[in-house]
Design a protein around this motif. Structure first.
Motif, PDB file in Angstrom:
ATOM      1  N   GLN A  56     -20.840 -54.482  14.580  1.00 37.41           N
ATOM      2  CA  GLN A  56     -21.907 -55.380  14.999  1.00 37.41           C
ATOM      3  C   GLN A  56     -22.794 -54.700  16.036  1.00 37.41           C
ATOM      4  O   GLN A  56     -24.026 -54.858  16.013  1.00 37.41           O
ATOM      5  N   ALA A  57     -22.182 -53.926  16.949  1.00 42.15           N
ATOM      6  CA  ALA A  57     -22.957 -53.224  17.964  1.00 42.15           C
ATOM      7  C   ALA A  57     -23.925 -52.239  17.323  1.00 42.15           C
ATOM      8  O   ALA A  57     -25.088 -52.118  17.739  1.00 42.15           O
ATOM      9  N   GLU A  58     -23.467 -51.519  16.305  1.00 42.25           N
ATOM     10  CA  GLU A  58     -24.331 -50.561  15.621  1.00 42.25           C
ATOM     11  C   GLU A  58     -25.546 -51.262  15.016  1.00 42.25           C
ATOM     12  O   GLU A  58     -26.673 -50.763  15.108  1.00 42.25           O
ATOM     13  N   LYS A  59     -25.312 -52.428  14.405  1.00 41.20           N
ATOM     14  CA  LYS A  59     -26.417 -53.161  13.786  1.00 41.20           C
ATOM     15  C   LYS A  59     -27.378 -53.708  14.826  1.00 41.20           C
ATOM     16  O   LYS A  59     -28.599 -53.626  14.669  1.00 41.20           O
ATOM     17  N   LEU A  60     -26.841 -54.263  15.915  1.00 40.67           N
ATOM     18  CA  LEU A  60     -27.733 -54.889  16.889  1.00 40.67           C
ATOM     19  C   LEU A  60     -28.545 -53.846  17.657  1.00 40.67           C
ATOM     20  O   LEU A  60     -29.687 -54.112  18.047  1.00 40.67           O
ATOM     21  N   VAL A  61     -27.972 -52.649  17.880  1.00 38.64           N
ATOM     22  CA  VAL A  61     -28.749 -51.592  18.538  1.00 38.64           C
ATOM     23  C   VAL A  61     -29.973 -51.261  17.711  1.00 38.64           C
ATOM     24  O   VAL A  61     -31.093 -51.194  18.219  1.00 38.64           O
ATOM     25  N   ASP A  62     -29.781 -51.058  16.421  1.00 37.21           N
ATOM     26  CA  ASP A  62     -30.916 -50.744  15.556  1.00 37.21           C
ATOM     27  C   ASP A  62     -31.896 -51.897  15.495  1.00 37.21           C
ATOM     28  O   ASP A  62     -33.119 -51.700  15.537  1.00 37.21           O
ATOM     29  N   GLU A  63     -31.380 -53.127  15.441  1.00 37.01           N
ATOM     30  CA  GLU A  63     -32.256 -54.296  15.363  1.00 37.01           C
ATOM     31  C   GLU A  63     -33.062 -54.475  16.639  1.00 37.01           C
ATOM     32  O   GLU A  63     -34.268 -54.746  16.603  1.00 37.01           O
ATOM     33  N   VAL A  64     -32.413 -54.319  17.794  1.00 32.36           N
ATOM     34  CA  VAL A  64     -33.115 -54.481  19.070  1.00 32.36           C
ATOM     35  C   VAL A  64     -34.225 -53.438  19.209  1.00 32.36           C
ATOM     36  O   VAL A  64     -35.362 -53.758  19.582  1.00 32.36           O
ATOM     37  N   LEU A  65     -33.905 -52.180  18.897  1.00 27.99           N
ATOM     38  CA  LEU A  65     -34.922 -51.143  19.028  1.00 27.99           C
ATOM     39  C   LEU A  65     -36.049 -51.345  18.021  1.00 27.99           C
ATOM     40  O   LEU A  65     -37.215 -51.062  18.309  1.00 27.99           O
ATOM     41  N   ARG A  66     -35.708 -51.829  16.830  1.00 30.13           N
ATOM     42  CA  ARG A  66     -36.751 -52.126  15.842  1.00 30.13           C
ATOM     43  C   ARG A  66     -37.687 -53.206  16.359  1.00 30.13           C
ATOM     44  O   ARG A  66     -38.916 -53.112  16.206  1.00 30.13           O
ATOM     45  N   GLN A  67     -37.133 -54.240  16.983  1.00 25.91           N
ATOM     46  CA  GLN A  67     -37.965 -55.293  17.547  1.00 25.91           C
ATOM     47  C   GLN A  67     -38.898 -54.750  18.622  1.00 25.91           C
ATOM     48  O   GLN A  67     -40.068 -55.135  18.701  1.00 25.91           O
ATOM     49  N   VAL A  68     -38.388 -53.854  19.452  1.00 24.34           N
ATOM     50  CA  VAL A  68     -39.219 -53.273  20.511  1.00 24.34           C
ATOM     51  C   VAL A  68     -40.377 -52.483  19.914  1.00 24.34           C
ATOM     52  O   VAL A  68     -41.532 -52.623  20.330  1.00 24.34           O
ATOM     53  N   VAL A  69     -40.067 -51.655  18.925  1.00 20.05           N
ATOM     54  CA  VAL A  69     -41.098 -50.818  18.305  1.00 20.05           C
ATOM     55  C   VAL A  69     -42.172 -51.676  17.648  1.00 20.05           C
ATOM     56  O   VAL A  69     -43.373 -51.361  17.722  1.00 20.05           O
ATOM     57  N   ASN A  70     -41.782 -52.775  17.024  1.00 16.34           N
ATOM     58  CA  ASN A  70     -42.721 -53.614  16.270  1.00 16.34           C
ATOM     59  C   ASN A  70     -43.347 -54.730  17.099  1.00 16.34           C
ATOM     60  O   ASN A  70     -44.195 -55.478  16.590  1.00 16.34           O
ATOM     61  N   ALA A  71     -42.948 -54.875  18.368  1.00 15.44           N
ATOM     62  CA  ALA A  71     -43.470 -55.958  19.204  1.00 15.44           C
ATOM     63  C   ALA A  71     -44.981 -55.833  19.385  1.00 15.44           C
ATOM     64  O   ALA A  71     -45.489 -54.764  19.704  1.00 15.44           O
ATOM     65  N   LYS A  72     -45.685 -56.942  19.192  1.00 16.12           N
ATOM     66  CA  LYS A  72     -47.145 -56.960  19.317  1.00 16.12           C
ATOM     67  C   LYS A  72     -47.619 -57.536  20.648  1.00 16.12           C
ATOM     68  O   LYS A  72     -48.791 -57.403  20.995  1.00 16.12           O
ATOM     69  N   ASP A  73     -46.713 -58.183  21.365  1.00 20.57           N
ATOM     70  CA  ASP A  73     -47.109 -58.768  22.645  1.00 20.57           C
ATOM     71  C   ASP A  73     -45.889 -58.832  23.559  1.00 20.57           C
ATOM     72  O   ASP A  73     -44.763 -58.505  23.155  1.00 20.57           O
ATOM     73  N   GLU A  74     -46.114 -59.281  24.789  1.00 20.68           N
ATOM     74  CA  GLU A  74     -45.035 -59.315  25.765  1.00 20.68           C
ATOM     75  C   GLU A  74     -43.950 -60.326  25.397  1.00 20.68           C
ATOM     76  O   GLU A  74     -42.770 -60.112  25.694  1.00 20.68           O
ATOM     77  N   ALA A  75     -44.332 -61.405  24.760  1.00 16.44           N
ATOM     78  CA  ALA A  75     -43.345 -62.404  24.350  1.00 16.44           C
ATOM     79  C   ALA A  75     -42.356 -61.804  23.355  1.00 16.44           C
ATOM     80  O   ALA A  75     -41.146 -62.072  23.419  1.00 16.44           O
ATOM     81  N   ALA A  76     -42.857 -60.987  22.430  1.00 17.32           N
ATOM     82  CA  ALA A  76     -41.988 -60.354  21.453  1.00 17.32           C
ATOM     83  C   ALA A  76     -41.082 -59.322  22.133  1.00 17.32           C
ATOM     84  O   ALA A  76     -39.904 -59.193  21.789  1.00 17.32           O
ATOM     85  N   LEU A  77     -41.618 -58.604  23.106  1.00 20.06           N
ATOM     86  CA  LEU A  77     -40.801 -57.647  23.846  1.00 20.06           C
ATOM     87  C   LEU A  77     -39.653 -58.342  24.570  1.00 20.06           C
ATOM     88  O   LEU A  77     -38.529 -57.853  24.608  1.00 20.06           O
ATOM     89  N   ALA A  78     -39.950 -59.507  25.155  1.00 15.84           N
ATOM     90  CA  ALA A  78     -38.958 -60.238  25.950  1.00 15.84           C
ATOM     91  C   ALA A  78     -37.801 -60.757  25.103  1.00 15.84           C
ATOM     92  O   ALA A  78     -36.749 -61.098  25.644  1.00 15.84           O
ATOM     93  N   LYS A  79     -37.964 -60.791  23.794  1.00 19.23           N
ATOM     94  CA  LYS A  79     -36.869 -61.206  22.916  1.00 19.23           C
ATOM     95  C   LYS A  79     -35.865 -60.076  22.696  1.00 19.23           C
ATOM     96  O   LYS A  79     -34.748 -60.320  22.234  1.00 19.23           O
ATOM     97  N   ALA A  80     -36.269 -58.842  22.998  1.00 18.37           N
ATOM     98  CA  ALA A  80     -35.421 -57.687  22.714  1.00 18.37           C
ATOM     99  C   ALA A  80     -35.029 -56.904  23.957  1.00 18.37           C
ATOM    100  O   ALA A  80     -34.060 -56.140  23.917  1.00 18.37           O
ATOM    101  N   GLU A  81     -35.744 -57.075  25.047  1.00 16.10           N
ATOM    102  CA  GLU A  81     -35.469 -56.307  26.256  1.00 16.10           C
ATOM    103  C   GLU A  81     -35.432 -57.209  27.476  1.00 16.10           C
ATOM    104  O   GLU A  81     -35.968 -58.320  27.473  1.00 16.10           O
TER     105      GLU A  81
END
Length: 343
Positions: free
Chosen positions: A17-42
């Protein structure tokens, strides 16, 4: 039931699960279009840094790290972390050809604030896990670990011990984490001064390139030719979230702390100096990103500036005696905000 037959203690998150969530979190950061989207991952320091990168239309280093090999996961058990917040560390290694890429591991910290809540990336640092090679003839390199996120890391030469693990392979946390984290406040105090009055000697830290040499580098700001009339003040404050304190195999603790550095530059009392920010001739403590955030013309001159930067440092903390910094971006930390008074 005998102790030997007791069921294993669950991890705070299973490795798969950790392996999957690391990739998912970083993917969200890379694709974030605004600060609200960033705050969901970081959260914490990484969120602050990413907000600034987004404002500058820069490339988030999460995009680079996603492609790096993830070499290990340091995940504690629920017995080590009862309740919340919970956390773990994912280790990666740079694929670069530079010397440090071969002897230091990246440390990505993830936290979950409450039951059922999202896991978020909170901090990124580096620690040497292999000895430094003998220096080669010729000019010495700066030993800087890239410039991702606008902040270059440096690591000490001596490696740290491997993280301790229990019989099942789970990461072992320091039983004295609260005391170990006092190093964060000590370092903030150590690096808060008006140059050139910083004191390299400290009862809390051994002398070295990420302790006394950093103080010397900050002091050097006041000694640059042509800047004699300027005053340089540095103030550090512990910021971000508490990160897991790992126990090392040699009994020491590995503590990562995040700070906000506020650097104020103006004329010495009674003076009327002006100065530029960014461009050529600057030391590690100034860079073009601060100039961009300040605004103004490319060659703008300033009466005073206040620049906030995000500093991350990882410490080796013994049970007794002074600590050492094993990795830090304190000589070139990423900029968060900048404002000033133009000439």
């Amino acid at each position: 039931m005998s102790a030997s037959a007791a069921p294993p203690v669950p991890l705070v998150v299973e490795r798969a699960q950790a392996e999957k969530l690391v990739d998912e979190v970083l993917r969200q950061v890379v694709n974030a279009k605004d600060e609200a989207a960033l705050a969901k991952a970081e959260t914490g320091a990484l969120l602050d840094q990413s907000k600034t990168i987004q404002r500058l239309n820069g490339r988030n280093d999460a995009e680079v790290v996603r492609s790096e090999p993830w070499v290990d996961y340091l995940i504690p058990t629920e017995r080590e972390q009862p309740g919340y917040p919970r956390s773990f560390v994912a280790q990666f290694r740079s694929m670069g050809k530079h010397d440090l890429a071969q002897r230091a591991a990246g440390l990505y910290y993830f936290v979950q604030e409450e039951a059922g809540g999202p896991w978020k990336a909170a901090a990124k640092s580096w620690a040497p896990d292999k000895p430094a090679p003998q220096p080669m003839p010729g000019p010495a390199d700066e030993r800087l670990y890239g410039n991702w996120g606008f902040g270059a890391f440096s690591v000490r030469d001596a490696p740290v011990a491997v993280p301790a693990r229990d019989e099942a392979g789970a990461a072992v946390l320091s039983p004295t984490a609260a005391k170990d984290r006092e190093v964060c406040g000590h370092y903030a105090e150590y690096l808060s001064f008006t140059a050139p009055d910083g004191e390299p000697k400290s009862e809390h830290f051994v002398a070295g390139k990420l302790t006394s040499d950093v103080v010397t580098a900050y002091n050097a700001e006041a000694k640059v030719k042509g800047w004699e009339g300027l005053r340089f003040r540095f103030a550090f404050k512990v910021s971000g979230v508490d990160l897991p304190v790992l126990r090392l195999a040699d009994g020491k603790a590995l503590v990562t702390c995040t700070f906000t550095q506020t650097a104020r530059t103006d004329s010495k009392p009674g003076g009327n100096w002006d100065f530029s920010v960014g461009g050529t001739g600057e030391t590690h403590l100034a860079n073009n990103h601060a100039a961009i955030l300040l605004g103004g013309a490319p060659n703008a001159r300033w009466r005073q500036t206040t620049i906030r930067r995000s500093v991350t440092a990882t410490f080796e903390v013994p049970a007794q005696g002074p600590s050492d910094v094993v990795g830090c971006n304190c000589l070139n930390p990423p900029v968060l905000t900048a404002d000033g008074t133009p000439k």
